[in-house]
Scaffold this active site. Structure first.
Site, mmCIF file in Angstrom:
data_model
loop_
_atom_site.group_PDB
_atom_site.id
_atom_site.type_symbol
_atom_site.label_atom_id
_atom_site.label_comp_id
_atom_site.label_asym_id
_atom_site.label_seq_id
_atom_site.Cartn_x
_atom_site.Cartn_y
_atom_site.Cartn_z
ATOM 1 N N HIS A 144 36.083 93.176 88.568
ATOM 2 C CA HIS A 144 37.503 92.849 88.468
ATOM 3 C C HIS A 144 38.362 94.055 88.081
ATOM 4 C CE1 HIS A 144 40.948 90.056 87.709
ATOM 5 N NE2 HIS A 144 40.293 89.345 88.598
ATOM 6 N N ASP B 17 43.182 85.149 80.294
ATOM 7 C CA ASP B 17 43.671 84.054 81.138
ATOM 8 C C ASP B 17 42.632 83.652 82.190
ATOM 9 O OD1 ASP B 17 46.115 83.818 79.870
ATOM 10 O OD2 ASP B 17 47.093 85.258 81.177
ATOM 11 N N GLU C 36 52.608 81.829 75.937
ATOM 12 C CA GLU C 36 52.829 82.867 76.931
ATOM 13 C C GLU C 36 54.192 82.642 77.587
ATOM 14 O OE1 GLU C 36 49.914 83.752 79.859
ATOM 15 O OE2 GLU C 36 48.303 84.121 78.417
#
Length: 520
Positions: free
Chosen positions: A99, A161, A272
């Site tokens: 990632h 997240d 958030e």
């Protein structure tokens, strides 16, 4: 028992390889590592995959890929490369779930270690007690850690997240999400690490044992060691989550409300924010499966041409305490200045909430929109500069709807351990501002170039306006930029590199240090 290191060195002699390798020995396609005796295996058929990551902008082929069957396999491989000394160009990159955004887990001409392979041989162990924790391999995914610990009614305290990332990957950066204002980043919730240094040494470290290495590796961008195991703090896991989204049209109210919430003793469990620029039909697309508190009022809200600010919050609860939770939520909401008609809410399981991004991933994969370039820009912006930043970026530089979400939410510096390697703004409150762009291939190369240019404009504005930002998941092209990033901590960072990875073998894709090679 014969050590893996000894077996590697014997294999080195038997295959006629010596430490005076020519440059051609370090090019992709070299197969010398395939003949080394380890429990796992080296492969060459997957070098293309190892040179591809989520950012999809860099494609640097390694010479070989290591599938370790033990920590000893990795340690022996690092030891072997270390003992080749300055006669070899070979470097080593630990790859998690791929990632990375700019080739940080790639090793051109070197060795990529697939850390997820370690999870097949090194299992998780959850420990109960007054201070519960889980011991998990560095290559394990956070989603698997969550599922394992939930079996015991426990869960880690801090998250990202997206949970389909490896432990070693996020701990090498920081690991932040909407819980970080209260719990700190993931690196503030680790008791102990097992690390392989750039010399091939396997070291157990914590805040009381080999503490310098421990704090250096946390947020150290892979420069000082490869994380092979982490002891992660746990807490009692809630069963359910009250999930809330509201909209603001005023940026000052939006930020002041966020700052009030993260400074309050009684508050939400996750906070958030998002920025939504010039989108139409926003309440249909944005609210997803959320239900409006007042459907009639919500239907009258007009979003055309407005920059909107979404505040997202959750409150954890167990079903038997639902009434108490609702009372607390209503009290907190009564203090906020959002547009009343835009209160949307839902109730989901704790697992469903934490794994929410994976649902979006599945949809994007079906549309062929996942494996495309992702020119993300993640910034930590000091509180004193956030309004000037927003006025310029959201008012002038970004005028059209963007390809991807924009996150914006505050964090408390007091929850970050200043002994780790992470560099953050020197203010009590600072904001994560994350531009999570996508550049669809159907739009051509212009889409990627346009976004990269946009990123450069954002960074250039911050520099001219003297907003002392720090990049999160940092990427720089020159040593001068890295020096600027670390500031007064640069010399200390260099000294630690010299101590733990003196030949600059590890994490070459970060482009902080370059391995030196002696001339023939």
């Amino acid at each position: 028992m014969t050590s893996p290191t000894f077996k590697l060195l014997m294999a080195l002699l038997l295959t006629g390889i010596n430490s005076r390798k020519s440059d051609s020995d370090d090019t992709p396609g070299n197969t010398s590592f395939h003949r080394l005796s380890i429990d796992g295996q080296f492969t060459s058929h997957d070098v293309e995959q190892a040179a591809t990551d989520f950012g999809n902008q860099y494609h640097l082929l390694p010479s070989t890929v290591l599938h370790p069957a033990s920590v000893a396999d990795i340690a022996a491989t690092v030891t072997y490369v270390f003992q080749l000394g300055l006669s070899s160009r070979v470097t080593i990159a630990a790859r998690g779930h791929g990632h990375s955004l700019q080739g940080q887990a790639q090793a051109p001409g070197g060795i990529v270690v697939l850390m997820e392979s370690l999870g097949k041989w090194k299992t998780m162990q959850t420990h109960h007690g007054p201070d519960p924790y889980v011991d998990a391999p560095g290559g394990e995914l956070w989603i698997n850690v969550l599922k394992e610990t939930l079996r015991y009614g426990l869960a880690p305290k801090s998250w990202t997240d997206y949970l389909h990332l490896t432990i070693g990957g996020t701990l090498s950066n920081a690991g932040i999400s909407g819980q970080a204002f209260k719990q700190g980043p993931q690196i503030s919730n680790v008791h102990q690490l097992e690390v392989i240094t750039g010399k091939g040494e396997v070291v157990n470290c914590s805040s009381t044992q080999n503490e310098e290495l421990f704090h250096s590796v946390l947020g150290g961008l892979g420069q000082f060691g490869i994380i092979t195991q982490a002891r992660i703090a746990l807490e009692t896991a809630p069963k359910m989550v009250k999930w809330i989204r509201v909209l603001y049209t005023n940026f000052t109210s939006f930020t002041e409300d966020q700052e009030m919430l993260i400074s309050s003793e009684k508050t939400f469990d996750y906070i958030e924010g998002f920025v939504i620029i010039n989108r139409t039909g926003i309440l249909n697309n944005w609210r997803s499966s959320f239900n409006p508190k007042n459907p009639v009022q919500a239907s009258h809200f007009k979003s055309v041409g407005k920059t909107l600010f979404c505040l997202e919050m959750t409150k954890n609860f167990d079903p038997e305490n639902h009434e108490k939770m609702m009372h607390e939520v209503e009290g907190l909401l009564s203090q906020l200045r959002y547009v009343p008609s835009t209160l949307f809410q839902s109730e989901v399981s704790y697992l469903e909430f934490l794994d929410r991004v994976h649902v979006s991933e599945a949809k994007l994969r079906l549309k062929g929109l996942w494996e495309i370039p992702h020119p993300w820009l993640n910034l930590l912006v000091p509180r004193t500069g956030i309004h000037a930043f927003a006025n310029e970026i959201f008012g002038k530089i970004l005028t059209d709807g963007s390809n991807g979400p924009i996150l914006l939410y505050p964090l408390n510096k007091s929850k970050w351990d200043n002994r780790t390697s992470v560099v953050i703004p020197d203010e009590g409150v600072f904001y994560l501002v994350a531009f999570l762009w996508s550049a669809p291939l159907s739009s051509g190369q212009d889409s990627l170039e346009k976004t990269l240019t946009q990123n450069e404009r954002i960074l250039e504005f911050c520099k001219k306006a003297n907003i002392q930002i720090k990049q999160y998941l940092p990427y720089y092209r020159t040593e001068e930029d890295w020096k600027s990033h670390f500031g007064p901590r640069w010399e200390e960072f260099k000294q630690k590199k010299q101590e733990y990875d003196p030949l600059a073998i590890l994490a070459p894709g970060q482009r902080i240090f370059q391995k030196e090679v002696a001339s023939s």
